[in-house]
Every structure is written in C-alpha cells, then in structure tokens.
Design a protein around this motif. Structure first.
Motif, PDB file in Angstrom:
ATOM      1  N   SER A  90       0.817  -1.131   0.052  1.00 35.94           N
ATOM      2  CA  SER A  90      -0.030   0.015   0.050  1.00 35.94           C
ATOM      3  C   SER A  90       0.748   1.112  -0.007  1.00 35.94           C
ATOM      4  CB  SER A  90      -0.926   0.057   1.350  1.00 35.94           C
ATOM      5  OG  SER A  90      -0.267   0.206   2.438  1.00 35.94           O
ATOM      6  N   ASN A  91       0.272   2.259  -0.377  1.00 43.28           N
ATOM      7  CA  ASN A  91       1.041   3.733  -0.362  1.00 43.28           C
ATOM      8  C   ASN A  91       1.501   4.013   1.059  1.00 43.28           C
ATOM      9  OD1 ASN A  91       0.331   4.020  -3.202  1.00 43.28           O
ATOM     10  ND2 ASN A  91      -1.284   5.202  -2.610  1.00 43.28           N
ATOM     11  N   GLU A  92       0.842   3.657   1.846  1.00 41.55           N
ATOM     12  CA  GLU A  92       1.024   3.874   3.421  1.00 41.55           C
ATOM     13  C   GLU A  92       2.649   2.976   3.732  1.00 41.55           C
ATOM     14  OE1 GLU A  92      -0.414   3.745   8.029  1.00 41.55           O
ATOM     15  OE2 GLU A  92      -1.710   3.215   6.407  1.00 41.55           O
ATOM     16  N   ASP A  93       2.602   1.795   3.445  1.00 42.31           N
ATOM     17  CA  ASP A  93       3.652   0.804   3.616  1.00 42.31           C
ATOM     18  C   ASP A  93       4.689   1.476   2.937  1.00 42.31           C
ATOM     19  OD1 ASP A  93       2.332  -0.454   5.442  1.00 42.31           O
ATOM     20  OD2 ASP A  93       1.531  -2.089   4.138  1.00 42.31           O
ATOM     21  N   GLN A  94       4.714   1.679   1.615  1.00 44.05           N
ATOM     22  CA  GLN A  94       5.785   2.145   0.868  1.00 44.05           C
ATOM     23  C   GLN A  94       6.376   3.451   1.647  1.00 44.05           C
ATOM     24  OE1 GLN A  94       5.035   2.385  -3.566  1.00 44.05           O
ATOM     25  NE2 GLN A  94       3.355   1.200  -3.574  1.00 44.05           N
ATOM     26  N   ALA A  95       5.623   4.219   2.066  1.00 46.77           N
ATOM     27  CA  ALA A  95       6.195   5.481   2.593  1.00 46.77           C
ATOM     28  C   ALA A  95       7.155   4.970   3.861  1.00 46.77           C
ATOM     29  CB  ALA A  95       5.038   6.490   2.807  1.00 46.77           C
ATOM     30  N   TYR A  96       6.657   4.104   4.583  1.00 47.01           N
ATOM     31  CA  TYR A  96       7.170   3.704   5.712  1.00 47.01           C
ATOM     32  C   TYR A  96       8.427   3.053   5.362  1.00 47.01           C
ATOM     33  CZ  TYR A  96       8.254   1.077   9.821  1.00 47.01           C
ATOM     34  OH  TYR A  96       9.075   0.416  10.738  1.00 47.01           O
TER      35      TYR A  96
ATOM     36  N   THR B  82       7.764  10.457  10.756  1.00 48.82           N
ATOM     37  CA  THR B  82       6.598  10.437  11.469  1.00 48.82           C
ATOM     38  C   THR B  82       6.466   9.076  12.295  1.00 48.82           C
ATOM     39  OG1 THR B  82       5.429   9.757   9.541  1.00 48.82           O
ATOM     40  CG2 THR B  82       5.273  12.014  10.042  1.00 48.82           C
ATOM     41  N   SER B  83       7.446   7.969  12.009  1.00 54.34           N
ATOM     42  CA  SER B  83       7.291   6.688  12.642  1.00 54.34           C
ATOM     43  C   SER B  83       8.347   6.380  13.544  1.00 54.34           C
ATOM     44  CB  SER B  83       7.161   5.621  11.516  1.00 54.34           C
ATOM     45  OG  SER B  83       8.315   5.610  10.731  1.00 54.34           O
TER      46      SER B  83
ATOM     47  N   ALA C  51       7.219   9.379  -2.405  1.00 55.14           N
ATOM     48  CA  ALA C  51       6.629   8.836  -1.259  1.00 55.14           C
ATOM     49  C   ALA C  51       7.445   8.651  -0.112  1.00 55.14           C
ATOM     50  CB  ALA C  51       6.002   7.478  -1.899  1.00 55.14           C
TER      51      ALA C  51
ATOM     52  N   ASN D 173       7.840   8.727   4.584  1.00 53.91           N
ATOM     53  CA  ASN D 173       7.008   9.348   5.917  1.00 53.91           C
ATOM     54  C   ASN D 173       7.690  10.412   6.457  1.00 53.91           C
ATOM     55  OD1 ASN D 173       9.168   7.963   6.914  1.00 53.91           O
ATOM     56  ND2 ASN D 173       7.803   6.487   8.077  1.00 53.91           N
TER      57      ASN D 173
END
Length: 698
Positions: free
Chosen positions: A272-278, A442-443, A463, A465
């Motif tokens: 997902s886009n969120e996982d890619q950013a992480y 952010t993580s 992409a 975080n």
C-alpha cells in the motif's frame, strides 16, 4: 646483544608464554564482554582497568605461587559461563541510566519508546553486574599472573621485563590475526587450553577438565547462534524480517543495526502507499530534492548497501561507498536484493569514514553521512566511539571542501534528544555555509538534514513518511564537537554521572582489595606507580591521535599498541647495550616532546603524503613513548624485586585509566599535560630512591 641472548633461556621462555596468554586473554575478554554484555561496550576500558588491577595483584602476590594460580581455571570457567549465557541470564541489556539521555542502545530503547529510564531494581541489577563482573575479571587475571610474577623474579629484572613485553606483543599480534580471520570465541579459548595446563603442575588434570568444559560451552553457544559472523568489530547477526518480504534485519552485538531493504519501484508496488512511505524512509529524499543530475556521490557509513541502491536508482554515474566493517560489506554483497555492491558504478572502500575524507582527492556532487553509529568504543584504551571523529567541525568542513560547485551534504541520524539534533544542525549550518533543510520521520526518531546549493525544497519529496520540520541555529546553545573534544554523545564538557557511579564502587572495592592483600603505602614503588599512570595516558592519546590520521580501524589500533610495546623492547635493548644517559637529560627530553605535542595540531599530518604521515607519526607519537621507555628500562634495571615494581606500575596504570576520563571535560590534548605532571611526580620519587641507594652504598 646480551639481553637478547638472556631472554631466550627456558625461564624467560616461560615468561614469554605466560605473558602471551595474559595479553591474548585480556583482548579476548574485552571484545567478548562488549559483545555479549552490552553495557561494557560503553565502558570498554573497565575490563582493561580490571586486567591491570588483576595483573598488579598477581605480581604483588607472586610468592603465593600455585596456591592462587590453581583458581584461575575455576574463575575463568565462571566468567565464560556468564558471558556465554548472558542473554539467558538477563545480562545482555542491563542498564542503569536513561539510554536516551546518554545514548546507550539496548533493552528499553526503541524507535517508538519515549520514556525508557530504568527503575530502581533494574538500576541496582546493572550496577551489581558491572561491579561484580569487573572484580571477577580482576580475580581471573590476578590468579593467572601470580604464576607470571613468580617466574619474573627468577631471572635478571630487565631480561624478565623484556620477555614479558615480547610475549605481550605476540599476544596482540595473535589476537589481531584472529580478528582479521573473523574467528569465533571458541578459537579464542585455544591458547588457554594449549598453554596454561603446562604450568599447573600437580593441578594439571583439574585444569584440563575446566578448560575442556570452557571450550565445549563456547563451541555449543556459538554453534546454536545461526547466521552469526564475528567481524573485526562486532558479533553480526542476520535474520529475515518476517513482516516484510526481502527484508533482513542486522543486529550487531545483540543490538539493532540496520535493515537490508528492497526499495526498487517494481518490488514496492505490491504494498500500500502507506507501507511504501514507511519503507522508503529517507533514502530517496536527497536525490528527489536535487536540482541537477548527480555524477559523483560519496556515501559515508554505507552499511549493507541501502544508500548505494538509492543512488543507483537515481542514476548517479559513480558512487564511492565507505564502510568500516568488511563483514557488513560482505553481507551486503550476498543478501541485498538490489545488488548495489555488484554494480560497476559502485566502488566500496573498507576503511574509516574520517580517514577517507582526509586522504581522498576526489570531489562530489553529493556527500551522504549515513546513519553512522558504532554501538561501541573504538579502542579498549578510550571512551571514544568509532564514529565520533566523523561528526566534528573539522570533518564537516573537510566534506564541504570536497563538494563540487552546486553540491550538497546530507546527514541522517536518530534524534533521540533535542541537544543532539541541535548540535548536528548547528555544525552543518556553520560548516556548509548554507541554510539547512530538516525533515523528520513520523514513525520513528530519525532526522534528515541537508545543506548546499544542490537542494531545492520546492521539489516534491516523493513517497516517504518524512515531513518538513524546523530548527533554529542558536549559537552557543550546544557545545560543538571538535577533533580535540569529539564526544558527540555528550551534551557538554564534563564527566557524566553514569561513568562516575560505577567507578566510585570500583575504586572503593579496589581499595579494600589492596588492603586485604596487605599492600601498604610504604610497600609501593611510587616511581613505577606514577610512570604507569602517565604511560597509560600516553597510550590512550596515541591511539586517538593516530585514529584521526589513519582511521579508527581495528588494525590501526593493533599497530599502535604493538608499536608501543616494540618501543619498550627497543628501549630495553638500548639500555642493556650500555647506553647510559642521565635521568635528568631523559626527563628534560620527555617533558620537551610532551609540551611540543600539546601545542602541535595533529591534523597537520593529514596534509602529508602517506610515507610522510608514517614518519611524522613515528616521530610525534613515538618520541614521548621512547623517552619514557628509556627512563623505565633504566630504573627497572636497578630494581631488586621485578614483580613488585611491575605491580606498582600496573596499579598506576589503573589510576591512569580513571584519569583518562578527564578528557571528556578538558579535551584530548590535555592528556599530554596530565601525563607530564605524573611523570614529574615520578621523577621526584625516583630522585628520592636514588638518594636512598647512594646513602646505603656510602
């Protein structure tokens, strides 16, 4: 040459073998403890001080012979069990201070933990572990060297001392070879297994049983630790990260180090886009914000290749990667799914990052300071960490000098406290002479800083975080690190409480131990005592100075310490050959070179060619060592009881180990002044001894 003939007698050969074993075990214990009981990685000279105290007690009790020597196999068995089973006994990550305040990695410290200060019981446990293991190491070396002390009193003083130093030199060379070959701890036990039982006489069978048990335990615990490599610096453990495909987690000395990640666009599309950013984190940002194509990139602290892979994905034409650990590089070659180290555009340099900056003549469009963190001190003679010289004002200025017009510098680090972030920001602002762009994750607690004309903050980040954050350059708010005060992880000059507390317990315990063995002030050879304290400071300064010139690599440390021992042997040979300068002249020469070194800027040697560096280092660093060794050899030749003189010298070295921590307050070059004062005091006691001898002779 009479001395050289004397040291090859059967008695001196026994001294040689026992000294070889003692030094080899000392280095093995220092390395092993810091790997398995992590607190000793940040107090790395405590095992060294424990060894000195043990050596001194052993030499002082030399008349006890086998009475104490027979305890060595038993005590070393206990120490081996504690080290080998540290993880199962809950000793690996004991802690007694807030690791965020003092930057100590381990249990209770993670990317998402904000409050990690230990409670009263964990603090008490940690202090007990530190102090208890310290004295266990003392007892081990005391029971070993009691036999060495007895042997040294059976032949002439200077010959016995030369055999002792020659054996110590052989021990250093052998352990350096073991480090180079990346041998596991069970191979470190072999010199004990093969040599010590010979000296046990009536206890030989018992010794063989204990050493066999030690060997079997070590073989068992190292064999069950799958995917572990003992590099010259770390115990490196590689594990597949089950949550993400094609991701490996690297742990060094039981602490998290880095992850090997596949960040290619084709691979990341399955997430997902969120996982890619992480997953992308900071790796792409310097390239996404670059306002021109990059031709040459330098990566300091390349690890297993994530930073190099990012540069390749953004079509950099040539990439120099600097990584100090050959095992980490090899793991990157084998396991990184994007294979950056196999690309012809990438050149990997296995060396120290600061040393590479100093010697390279190449220039770059982008210089990346990776997430460098040594997780350990670089030498058993110093509280400095391997990465300290990378983040000094002089280092960042040198990086700026290597930039092409329109280039830039990026630094990524863990922002575990505000003052560390402020320090990085301030120094990059001053060295780069451009405004600094700052972004935070952010993580987790990572921060990315960038400075230079290369970066355009209006460009999209891609992409990730990371988000933009702001720091303000506030002059004087945080002490900057320099080559003279390179303590990156200290907020300001001073000796932190977390060093003083365990040392207080150790000093008290050492005092009662010396009283217990009957050591009186009148029985101490005070000239040798202060010589030992001063000489340890010179050793420490030599290691940290040459680390700045040649790098803080394992082989540089070994060469420096080995060269010191060679200088001692050379001084012994010179004195025994009949060269007899007066003590006054030798002290004047020693004080003169110490004052010269105090005012000399060691960084000047980085402007010299390689041969010039070697010759200048031999002169600048070697001169005080040689003159001090001449004074010691000349005085040692006059001593009646070699073991007592050496015991006093080693007790002094123990005190010198504590004095070394003053450099956190004063800076490194003041170690020369501390040494000068100690040598001056030793000269006073020597003059008093010589007057006493002359009076008795008259």
């Amino acid at each position: 040459m009479e001395l050289m003939r004397t040291i090859f007698t059967p008695k001196s050969f026994q001294i040689f073998i026992l000294s070889f074993v003692a030094l080899f075990i000392e280095l093995a214990v220092i390395r092993w403890l810091s790997s398995e009981i992590r607190i000793f990685a940040y107090f790395k000279n405590l095992p060294l001080i424990a060894a000195f105290l043990g050596f001194g007690i052993g030499f002082y009790l030399h008349q006890s012979g086998l009475k104490y020597f027979k305890w060595f196999p038993r005590l070393f068995f206990v120490l081996t069990v504690l080290i080998c089973f540290a993880q199962y006994l809950g000793l690996t990550h004991v802690i007694f201070v807030d690791p965020r305040e003092f930057v100590i990695f381990g249990a209770g410290f993670g990317d998402h933990i904000v409050d990690s200060a230990p409670g009263i019981f964990s603090t008490l446990k940690a202090v007990i572990v530190i102090v208890g293991i310290f004295f266990l190491v003392v007892f081990c070396f005391a029971t070993l060297t009691v036999r060495l002390g007895a042997a040294m009193n059976e032949i002439e003083s200077l010959s016995s001392y030369t055999a002792n130093v020659a054996g110590s030199l052989a021990g250093i060379i052998s352990f350096s070879l073991a480090a180079f070959l990346e041998l596991s701890p069970y191979m470190w036990i072999l010199p004990i297994f093969l040599c010590v039982p010979y000296f046990m006489e009536s206890e030989r069978q018992m010794a063989k049983i204990y050493f066999t048990a030690i060997l079997l335990i070590t073989v068992f615990t190292t064999s069950i630790a799958a995917n572990v490599t003992w590099s010259p610096y770390y115990k490196v453990d590689v594990q597949r990260f089950a949550q993400w495909k094609q991701v490996y987690r690297i742990a060094v000395n039981s602490d998290g180090f880095q992850a090997i990640q596949n960040l290619s666009e084709d691979f990341l599309q399955q997430y997902s886009n969120e996982d890619q950013a992480y997953l992308r984190r900071h790796y792409n940002i310097p390239y996404e914000l670059a306002n021109k194509p990059l031709q040459r990139v330098l990566i300091l602290g390349g690890g297993t290749g994530n930073d190099a892979a990012a540069a390749l994905r953004h079509r950099a034409e040539h990439i120099d990667v600097v990584e100090i650990d050959p095992a980490i590089v090899r793991i990157g070659h084998l396991l990184h799914p994007e294979h950056p180290y196999g690309d012809p555009r990438v050149t990997v340099h296995v060396t120290d990052a600061r040393a590479f900056l100093q010697k390279t003549r190449k220039t770059y469009d982008l210089i990346v300071f990776g997430t460098l963190d040594s997780h350990a001190a670089f030498s058993s003679l110093s509280s400095l960490r391997m990465d300290n010289y990378v983040f000094t004002e002089e280092s960042l200025i040198r990086a700026r000098e290597l930039l092409n017009p329109g280039g830039g510098i990026s630094i990524n680090y863990f922002a575990i406290n505000d003052w560390l972030s402020q320090r990085h920001f301030d120094m990059l602002s001053q060295a780069g002479k451009y405004s600094v762009l700052s972004y935070k994750s952010t993580s987790n607690q990572e921060i990315l800083l960038m400075s230079g004309q290369l970066f355009d903050e209006s460009l999209p980040l891609g992409a990730t975080n990371y988000v933009r954050t702001d720091y303000k350059h506030i002059p004087g708010k945080v002490t900057p690190t320099t080559d003279d005060w390179p303590f990156l992880f200290l907020e300001k000059p001073g000796i932190p409480f977390h060093y003083l507390m365990p040392m207080g317990f150790i000093l008290i315990g050492s005092f009662f131990m010396m009283k217990r063995i009957g050591l009186s002030l009148s029985g101490m050879n005070w000239h040798m005592f202060f010589m030992g304290a001063a000489f340890l400071l010179l050793q420490t300064k030599a290691v940290v100075s040459l680390a700045l010139v040649f790098g803080s690599t394992w082989h540089v440390n070994s060469i420096v310490i080995g060269s010191i021992l060679f200088a001692i042997i050379l001084a012994n040979i010179v004195i025994s050959a009949g060269f007899n300068p007066g003590f006054r002249l030798l002290h004047i020469l020693l004080f003169g070179v110490l004052l010269f070194n105090f005012f000399f800027n060691i960084d000047v040697m980085n402007t010299l060619p390689q041969l010039g560096k070697i010759l200048a280092s031999a002169l600048i660093i070697g001169a005080p060592m040689f003159f001090a060794s001449l004074i010691f050899a000349k005085a040692f030749k006059l001593t009646q009881v070699a073991s007592v003189a050496l015991a006093s010298n080693l007790f002094g070295a123990l005190v010198g180990g504590f004095i070394e921590y003053l450099d956190m307050l004063t800076g490194l070059r003041w170690l020369y002044i501390f040494a000068l004062v100690l040598y001056a005091v030793s000269a006073v006691f020597l003059a008093r001894q010589l007057r006493t001898v002359d009076h008795k002779t008259a």
